[in-house]
Write a protein that holds these residues in place. Sequence first.
Motif, PDB file in Angstrom:
ATOM      1  N   LEU A 262       0.824  -1.207   0.000  1.00  0.00           N
ATOM      2  CA  LEU A 262       0.000   0.000   0.000  1.00  0.00           C
ATOM      3  C   LEU A 262       0.858   1.257   0.000  1.00  0.00           C
ATOM      4  N   SER A 263       1.942   1.235   0.780  1.00  0.00           N
ATOM      5  CA  SER A 263       2.830   2.402   0.833  1.00  0.00           C
ATOM      6  C   SER A 263       3.507   2.647  -0.512  1.00  0.00           C
ATOM      7  N   LEU A 264       3.864   1.562  -1.226  1.00  0.00           N
ATOM      8  CA  LEU A 264       4.462   1.720  -2.554  1.00  0.00           C
ATOM      9  C   LEU A 264       3.494   2.411  -3.516  1.00  0.00           C
ATOM     10  N   VAL A 265       2.243   1.918  -3.505  1.00  0.00           N
ATOM     11  CA  VAL A 265       1.261   2.460  -4.432  1.00  0.00           C
ATOM     12  C   VAL A 265       0.922   3.914  -4.084  1.00  0.00           C
ATOM     13  N   ALA A 278      -4.430   5.987 -15.128  1.00  0.00           N
ATOM     14  CA  ALA A 278      -3.648   4.902 -14.527  1.00  0.00           C
ATOM     15  C   ALA A 278      -3.708   4.961 -13.006  1.00  0.00           C
ATOM     16  N   LYS A 279      -3.736   6.187 -12.491  1.00  0.00           N
ATOM     17  CA  LYS A 279      -3.809   6.326 -11.029  1.00  0.00           C
ATOM     18  C   LYS A 279      -5.134   5.798 -10.494  1.00  0.00           C
ATOM     19  N   TRP A 280      -6.243   6.132 -11.165  1.00  0.00           N
ATOM     20  CA  TRP A 280      -7.543   5.669 -10.676  1.00  0.00           C
ATOM     21  C   TRP A 280      -7.689   4.151 -10.786  1.00  0.00           C
ATOM     22  N   ILE A 281      -7.177   3.596 -11.847  1.00  0.00           N
ATOM     23  CA  ILE A 281      -7.200   2.125 -11.969  1.00  0.00           C
ATOM     24  C   ILE A 281      -6.376   1.489 -10.851  1.00  0.00           C
ATOM     25  N   SER A 282      -5.246   2.098 -10.540  1.00  0.00           N
ATOM     26  CA  SER A 282      -4.382   1.578  -9.473  1.00  0.00           C
ATOM     27  C   SER A 282      -5.074   1.669  -8.118  1.00  0.00           C
TER      28      SER A 282
END
Length: 442
Positions: A262-265, A278-282
């Motif tokens: 979670l911290s990586l993402v 890409a951010k919203w999909i992630s």
Amino acid sequence: MIDNQLFLDTAIKNLPGGLILVDLRGRVRAINETAEVLLGLVGKTTPGDHCRNVFDSHPKIVKVLQDTCAGQTGASRQELLTHRPDGEKMVVGYSTVIMKNAAGDAIGVAMTFQDITRLIPLMDSEQFLNIALKNMPGGLIFVDVQGRIRGVNAMACKILGIKDEIDTGTECHKALAGHPHVYKVLLATCENLVAVNRQEITTRRDDGEKVTLGYGTLILKNAQGKPIGVGMTFQDITRYIPLPLKAEFIRIVDRFFTPFALSLVVSSLYLGFAEPRAKWISVGLVVFLGIFNEISAYVAKKHMEWAVAVGNTRIITNFIANIALVYLLGTFWGPMWLLFVLTPVATALYASWSKTLITATISSAALLGIYYSRDLEGPVGWGQASLHAAFIVFISLFVNSIARLVMQMKNTGVAAKPSTIPLTTTSKNVPSTTLQEQKLAA
């Protein structure tokens, strides 16, 4: 001055213990007053009578005398059980000696004895058996073939946390209502009349504490060989059983790996330069993984038998999601490749060496494939990518070696524990595979 014979007679008469002298034919030659009193024979003995007639009410003494005459071998510090004149049981401590003449030839047998009843706790067989059952180090439950309780020892109540006394004749499913696995074993054995050994079940005490029982069953038969009941012996082996490793490792992964992922993402979303789409999909993938991992961990905890299937499902799901996350965010945030470390390391905690190697190799190949799809160029770039891939393989195999060493040490510790009592001695032992063995085999 008293002559030697009179002196000897007086000494024998005043001996504190009984004395019986017989010749090799078993005829009584002398018996002192103490022996007559102890055996209730005052005024009833005549020198020369056979010991069978003199001691007809004490057949065990007759047997000792006759066996010693026949074998001509003395004995010391022996015990036998007989009865006093009033019918009360008496424990006799005795010794026998072979009497010989000047030429060294055996001429008879001397038997000395004392009443040692007050020194030996005396009880009938039923009372002795009840005390033995009460003091057994393991639990013991007896039921008849109809499944009604016929006996429960104190240790069984202690192990199961039963505080109220169980009445004889109570149906076992009522008496053991709080332990359904236990009474199901008893009822199943009453039905199929097949004994088993070295089995395991789990139950819970009234306070909610989980207990693992190692048990065996036996079929009780009467003199004609007809089954009349079932016995179940068991011990609390909770402290000897390794933790359910699959479920425990899932919990460990959730505790440490999920927050790291979670911290990586999150750091990539805030510090990286990925496109909004890409951010919203992630974000959606991370939310999905969080919910999925929590639910699967709960299911594995509640249903230990599903732990293997749950663990495999988690590995595949998280691996696919990690590929998507690294593909979407890896180009804009370098540390994202560490997500590919998590799946093979999680696998390494409980899988075999070969399975760990395969999983790590697939993760490394997926990482290199993403680098290739993102048009990675130059020897420096590919050199770093190759080191990332090699790190995934080596760290996974290292963790797997440590995990296998821990399991080996645990299993060795369990095997080294001394067995207090055998669970059963039935001749119909049925091979079993415990839940833990099934997990390790999977």
